[in-house]
Design an enzyme around this catalytic site. Sequence first.
Site, mmCIF file in Angstrom:
data_model
loop_
_atom_site.group_PDB
_atom_site.id
_atom_site.type_symbol
_atom_site.label_atom_id
_atom_site.label_comp_id
_atom_site.label_asym_id
_atom_site.label_seq_id
_atom_site.Cartn_x
_atom_site.Cartn_y
_atom_site.Cartn_z
ATOM 1 N N CYS A 141 22.067 -15.815 -6.470
ATOM 2 C CA CYS A 141 21.616 -15.736 -5.076
ATOM 3 C C CYS A 141 20.194 -16.270 -5.018
ATOM 4 O O CYS A 141 19.773 -17.011 -5.907
ATOM 5 C CB CYS A 141 21.747 -14.320 -4.508
ATOM 6 N N HIS A 142 19.444 -15.921 -3.997
ATOM 7 C CA HIS A 142 18.104 -16.473 -3.832
ATOM 8 C C HIS A 142 17.123 -15.900 -4.857
ATOM 9 O O HIS A 142 16.488 -16.641 -5.609
ATOM 10 C CB HIS A 142 17.611 -16.226 -2.404
#
Length: 115
Positions: A73-74
């Site tokens: 994810c980020h």
Amino acid sequence: MISDPMGQGNGIEIEAAGLRDMIAADADIQLIDVREPWEVDICRISDSRSIPLGDLQQRASELSTDKTMVMICHHGTRSYRATMWLRQNGFDKALNLAGGIDAWAREIEPGMPRY
């Protein structure tokens, strides 16, 4: 290198350099990006597959329990949640990318767009 930032001794995270080494060794892994499609449009790790976190439960049957999978994810929070859910549901080889795509961009691909 696989680490455990929560200090639980369960080895559920992999550092960006460890993932780089696995990819370079042509390891049989699944790269699953749980960010939203607009985020994946900004940047992504080659050969990663986009399955937004909100779709993961419905699409889990598309994943292999036999292969190591690295969740992305980020910054590593959503993918950590995804990793924990997967492990609770029979995906014992699921790992979280520590620091997410942002760590990958800083440490491995400095030319990758960041947001």
